[in-house]
Design an enzyme around this catalytic site. Sequence first.
Site, PDB file in Angstrom:
ATOM      1  N   ASP A 114     -29.429 -36.605 -12.087  1.00  0.00           N
ATOM      2  CA  ASP A 114     -29.545 -35.675 -13.215  1.00  0.00           C
ATOM      3  C   ASP A 114     -29.756 -34.251 -12.712  1.00  0.00           C
ATOM      4  O   ASP A 114     -30.579 -33.502 -13.243  1.00  0.00           O
ATOM      5  CB  ASP A 114     -30.691 -36.083 -14.147  1.00  0.00           C
ATOM      6  CG  ASP A 114     -30.648 -35.348 -15.485  1.00  0.00           C
ATOM      7  OD1 ASP A 114     -29.573 -34.826 -15.840  1.00  0.00           O
ATOM      8  OD2 ASP A 114     -31.682 -35.296 -16.178  1.00  0.00           O
ATOM      9  N   GLY A 137     -38.616 -32.903 -24.678  1.00  0.00           N
ATOM     10  CA  GLY A 137     -37.416 -33.711 -24.777  1.00  0.00           C
ATOM     11  C   GLY A 137     -37.565 -34.662 -25.946  1.00  0.00           C
ATOM     12  O   GLY A 137     -38.431 -34.490 -26.804  1.00  0.00           O
ATOM     13  N   SER A 138     -36.734 -35.705 -25.975  1.00  0.00           N
ATOM     14  CA  SER A 138     -36.751 -36.619 -27.115  1.00  0.00           C
ATOM     15  C   SER A 138     -38.012 -37.470 -27.176  1.00  0.00           C
ATOM     16  O   SER A 138     -38.461 -37.846 -28.256  1.00  0.00           O
ATOM     17  CB  SER A 138     -35.516 -37.522 -27.066  1.00  0.00           C
ATOM     18  OG  SER A 138     -35.448 -38.210 -25.835  1.00  0.00           O
ATOM     19  N   VAL A 162     -43.781 -31.254 -21.998  1.00  0.00           N
ATOM     20  CA  VAL A 162     -44.431 -30.692 -20.820  1.00  0.00           C
ATOM     21  C   VAL A 162     -45.371 -29.576 -21.267  1.00  0.00           C
ATOM     22  O   VAL A 162     -44.977 -28.702 -22.047  1.00  0.00           O
ATOM     23  CB  VAL A 162     -43.403 -30.140 -19.813  1.00  0.00           C
ATOM     24  CG1 VAL A 162     -44.112 -29.552 -18.593  1.00  0.00           C
ATOM     25  CG2 VAL A 162     -42.439 -31.251 -19.378  1.00  0.00           C
ATOM     26  N   LYS A 167     -46.542 -33.647 -17.738  1.00  0.00           N
ATOM     27  CA  LYS A 167     -45.493 -34.247 -18.562  1.00  0.00           C
ATOM     28  C   LYS A 167     -46.109 -35.431 -19.284  1.00  0.00           C
ATOM     29  O   LYS A 167     -46.654 -36.333 -18.650  1.00  0.00           O
ATOM     30  CB  LYS A 167     -44.321 -34.705 -17.692  1.00  0.00           C
ATOM     31  CG  LYS A 167     -43.183 -35.380 -18.460  1.00  0.00           C
ATOM     32  CD  LYS A 167     -42.066 -35.771 -17.510  1.00  0.00           C
ATOM     33  CE  LYS A 167     -40.916 -36.459 -18.228  1.00  0.00           C
ATOM     34  NZ  LYS A 167     -39.821 -36.840 -17.302  1.00  0.00           N
TER      35      LYS A 167
END
Length: 307
Positions: free
Chosen positions: A154, A42-43, A47, A60
Amino acid sequence: MKNMAGGKRSDIPKKDENPCSPEETKMLDKKGFKIGDKINFGSFSKVYKAKYLDKDIAVKVIDLTKTSFEYRQKFLPRELHTLQTLRHPNIVTIHKIMTISNKIYIFMDLAEGGDILDHLKEHGAISEPQAKLWFKQAAEALRYIHDHGIAHRDLKSENILLDKCKNAKLTDFGFSRDCFDQRTGRGVLSETYCGSAAYVAPEVLRSVPYNPRLSDVWSLGVVLYVMVNNALPFDDSDLNKMITCQINKSWNFNSKVMDKLSPDLKDLIRQMLEPDASKRLTIAKVLRHPWLRDSSGTTGISLGPKK
């Protein structure tokens, strides 16, 4: 309706630089952890596959130098608290959380079966019996966190993982939050825009205070729709138009599967995608819906490894 099949994530190289410095690697080695290839990113987090002693797991890695002050002060503490609080068969198990230098390492179960989106890309729309099983497992996990006074905020296909036995596991609690005021015990409305637009309830998109547990139900309803249609119910390329379609219930089932889906399944999706949150099903009512009455939701079917 927006087709899912053509969409692709960014390609993830099989090999990636080690996220740890030599000193960090030594510290992890002493505790029995080794980090392997990258799985996703992600940003500000990545992972990786990992090992704890001889067990295959995942980790993560959150790089705090790439995060905002608001994330470090608000969202990260909530996520870490939630991860350490929840224990359920259909929530990814956390083995260890460590802070080393400017990074946080969250060691968790490895989802060897990928996620729901991976499965859709490889196999197309999910059969109703299989969708029922995975949905029931995800819904049981959601009821569990709601019963503990927490909302996920989410929910999406990518956040429902599949283990090696093809059982569904809820993951990614980065936007989770408490639903009740700890002092008064009263329900607390959310005001923060969270989640992926295609899965977000209309009240969230309209930026009005919302009940996060009911918005979770909408998002899970979108997940169920996606499972059996291999498409999204709404096109999120124009959010104003999307809100109008949500409020007017302007969506349809994929013509390729519409006649194959049972009336009970269609009814459940319609009730979960109810734009009026006050009329939307709670997760407890979702689990009492006729479509789920004959499903145990305990183990995977048809796709697991042969014994």
